[in-house]
Design a protein around this motif. Sequence first.
Motif, PDB file in Angstrom:
ATOM      1  N   LEU A 273      98.272 -47.985 -33.284  1.00 16.34           N
ATOM      2  CA  LEU A 273      96.948 -48.590 -33.231  1.00 16.34           C
ATOM      3  C   LEU A 273      96.305 -48.677 -34.272  1.00 16.34           C
ATOM      4  O   LEU A 273      95.879 -49.706 -35.154  1.00 16.34           O
ATOM      5  CB  LEU A 273      96.162 -48.049 -32.026  1.00 16.34           C
ATOM      6  N   ALA A 274      96.120 -47.534 -35.120  1.00 19.29           N
ATOM      7  CA  ALA A 274      95.483 -47.294 -36.359  1.00 19.29           C
ATOM      8  C   ALA A 274      96.096 -48.329 -37.584  1.00 19.29           C
ATOM      9  O   ALA A 274      95.301 -48.817 -38.294  1.00 19.29           O
ATOM     10  CB  ALA A 274      95.396 -45.980 -36.639  1.00 19.29           C
ATOM     11  N   ALA A 275      97.237 -48.366 -37.332  1.00 19.73           N
ATOM     12  CA  ALA A 275      98.165 -48.918 -38.334  1.00 19.73           C
ATOM     13  C   ALA A 275      98.122 -50.594 -38.174  1.00 19.73           C
ATOM     14  O   ALA A 275      98.678 -51.381 -38.977  1.00 19.73           O
ATOM     15  CB  ALA A 275      99.577 -48.611 -38.583  1.00 19.73           C
ATOM     16  N   GLY A 276      97.511 -51.096 -37.207  1.00 27.32           N
ATOM     17  CA  GLY A 276      97.663 -52.558 -36.603  1.00 27.32           C
ATOM     18  C   GLY A 276      99.063 -52.976 -36.222  1.00 27.32           C
ATOM     19  O   GLY A 276      99.369 -54.469 -35.935  1.00 27.32           O
ATOM     20  N   LEU A 277      99.730 -51.915 -35.811  1.00 23.21           N
ATOM     21  CA  LEU A 277     101.267 -52.257 -35.303  1.00 23.21           C
ATOM     22  C   LEU A 277     101.212 -52.375 -33.456  1.00 23.21           C
ATOM     23  O   LEU A 277     101.906 -52.992 -32.902  1.00 23.21           O
ATOM     24  CB  LEU A 277     102.226 -51.178 -35.459  1.00 23.21           C
ATOM     25  N   LEU A 278      99.951 -51.987 -33.202  1.00 22.55           N
ATOM     26  CA  LEU A 278      99.719 -52.247 -31.603  1.00 22.55           C
ATOM     27  C   LEU A 278      98.371 -52.556 -31.347  1.00 22.55           C
ATOM     28  O   LEU A 278      97.520 -52.429 -32.020  1.00 22.55           O
ATOM     29  CB  LEU A 278      99.829 -50.577 -31.097  1.00 22.55           C
ATOM     30  N   LYS A 279      98.408 -53.550 -30.580  1.00 25.68           N
ATOM     31  CA  LYS A 279      97.130 -54.180 -29.881  1.00 25.68           C
ATOM     32  C   LYS A 279      96.424 -53.249 -29.064  1.00 25.68           C
ATOM     33  O   LYS A 279      96.963 -52.437 -28.270  1.00 25.68           O
ATOM     34  CB  LYS A 279      97.340 -55.504 -29.124  1.00 25.68           C
ATOM     35  N   PRO A 280      94.907 -53.430 -29.291  1.00 30.83           N
ATOM     36  CA  PRO A 280      94.289 -52.285 -28.439  1.00 30.83           C
ATOM     37  C   PRO A 280      94.575 -52.689 -26.733  1.00 30.83           C
ATOM     38  O   PRO A 280      94.414 -51.521 -26.107  1.00 30.83           O
ATOM     39  CB  PRO A 280      92.816 -52.853 -28.536  1.00 30.83           C
ATOM     40  N   GLU A 281      94.727 -53.917 -26.254  1.00 28.42           N
ATOM     41  CA  GLU A 281      94.999 -53.978 -24.900  1.00 28.42           C
ATOM     42  C   GLU A 281      96.413 -53.277 -24.658  1.00 28.42           C
ATOM     43  O   GLU A 281      96.782 -52.821 -23.403  1.00 28.42           O
ATOM     44  CB  GLU A 281      95.003 -55.427 -24.364  1.00 28.42           C
ATOM     45  N   GLU A 282      97.584 -53.321 -25.428  1.00 24.93           N
ATOM     46  CA  GLU A 282      98.595 -52.988 -25.236  1.00 24.93           C
ATOM     47  C   GLU A 282      98.487 -51.163 -25.112  1.00 24.93           C
ATOM     48  O   GLU A 282      99.250 -50.445 -24.406  1.00 24.93           O
ATOM     49  CB  GLU A 282      99.885 -53.178 -26.265  1.00 24.93           C
ATOM     50  N   ALA A 283      97.617 -50.781 -26.158  1.00 24.10           N
ATOM     51  CA  ALA A 283      97.530 -49.382 -26.203  1.00 24.10           C
ATOM     52  C   ALA A 283      96.909 -48.766 -24.878  1.00 24.10           C
ATOM     53  O   ALA A 283      97.235 -47.807 -24.315  1.00 24.10           O
ATOM     54  CB  ALA A 283      96.627 -49.041 -27.318  1.00 24.10           C
ATOM     55  N   GLU A 284      95.956 -49.576 -24.191  1.00 21.70           N
ATOM     56  CA  GLU A 284      95.521 -49.153 -23.140  1.00 21.70           C
ATOM     57  C   GLU A 284      96.345 -49.040 -21.861  1.00 21.70           C
ATOM     58  O   GLU A 284      96.079 -48.225 -21.170  1.00 21.70           O
ATOM     59  CB  GLU A 284      94.206 -50.241 -22.529  1.00 21.70           C
ATOM     60  N   ARG A 285      97.194 -50.130 -21.762  1.00 20.24           N
ATOM     61  CA  ARG A 285      98.307 -50.106 -20.747  1.00 20.24           C
ATOM     62  C   ARG A 285      99.307 -48.805 -20.997  1.00 20.24           C
ATOM     63  O   ARG A 285      99.495 -48.136 -19.818  1.00 20.24           O
ATOM     64  CB  ARG A 285      99.064 -51.355 -20.826  1.00 20.24           C
ATOM     65  N   LEU A 286      99.661 -48.537 -22.102  1.00 22.10           N
ATOM     66  CA  LEU A 286     100.358 -47.540 -22.455  1.00 22.10           C
ATOM     67  C   LEU A 286      99.717 -45.932 -22.094  1.00 22.10           C
ATOM     68  O   LEU A 286     100.235 -45.375 -21.578  1.00 22.10           O
ATOM     69  CB  LEU A 286     100.674 -47.377 -24.058  1.00 22.10           C
ATOM     70  N   LEU A 287      98.385 -45.663 -22.539  1.00 23.78           N
ATOM     71  CA  LEU A 287      97.622 -44.712 -22.033  1.00 23.78           C
ATOM     72  C   LEU A 287      97.674 -44.631 -20.517  1.00 23.78           C
ATOM     73  O   LEU A 287      97.547 -43.402 -20.060  1.00 23.78           O
ATOM     74  CB  LEU A 287      96.434 -44.697 -22.923  1.00 23.78           C
ATOM     75  N   ASP A 288      97.395 -45.730 -19.616  1.00 24.34           N
ATOM     76  CA  ASP A 288      97.252 -45.638 -18.496  1.00 24.34           C
ATOM     77  C   ASP A 288      98.740 -45.135 -17.942  1.00 24.34           C
ATOM     78  O   ASP A 288      98.757 -44.217 -17.075  1.00 24.34           O
ATOM     79  CB  ASP A 288      97.190 -46.886 -17.799  1.00 24.34           C
TER      80      ASP A 288
END
Length: 296
Positions: A273-288
């Motif tokens: 996410l910090a590197a811009g390789l992952l979108k915030p909404e994708e990160a949220e789904r992953l963390l869920d």
Amino acid sequence: MEAGDRPARLSVGVLGAGKVGSALGAALAQAGHRVVAASGVSDNSQRWAAERLGLTPSRPDEVVAAAQLILLTVPDDTLPDLVGGLAATGADLQGKLLVHTSGAYGLSVLDPAARAGALPLALHPVMTFTGRDDDLNKLTGISYGVTAPDALRPIAEALVIEMGGEPVWIADSDRALYHAALAGAANHMVTLIAESSDLLERIGVEHPGRMLGPLLGAALDNVLRLGIAGLTGPVVRGDAGTVRKHVDALILAAPEAADAYIALARLTADRALAAGLLKPEEAERLLDALGGNIWT
């Protein structure tokens, strides 16, 4: 120039002729220094002292008395007591190079000996040692994490270069973080790969190393060349469903491995996410999928 023609050859003593001490002692001998004494408690240390250094183990005080350069190649947890003991017993340390090979410790652990006149150096070889015959060959071209007083930097640099290494200067205050970075990469990698191999064997893969070798070789090459941009796999793709399947399978098969997978997947997602390789909404789904949001 032949080794015997080089100036300032030193007599070397090894306190702790184990995997590291015997290899470094042999490397210094190849550079033309004279390894004159070594100590070792375990059967392996005594064998390596004989086979690699051509020595019968001596008492620590005899090693110190015989040498101009003393390698302290003992486990980290015993290093402070060893240094303190040398100083407390009045060992003749005046003007002698006292070199420890711990990654986590800097120069302060050598303070008791330095007050007695020793010249302190920290030279940490960035390599794994297994006690096998190829340990000495592994020293060629490796880095050493070096910490030294300004006046001793040329000596530290010369010793590392003579052993075929490259000195990398590490501030005394950074030694613990420096070593944590190395141990986290090398030691934990071994654990992760061993765990993966066990899981593959459990489902009937006969030669997990053969399966993992090309994949891991490519992944290592990617990260060393590209950094986090070399990341591949379901986390960076935002495949939350796949990640959840991984977690569920691991919880059933190896709960302790599931905990590690979740922690590393979260760290991977954080960096992606910090590197811009992952979108915030994708990160949220992953963390869920991993059991909850850790970002605030």
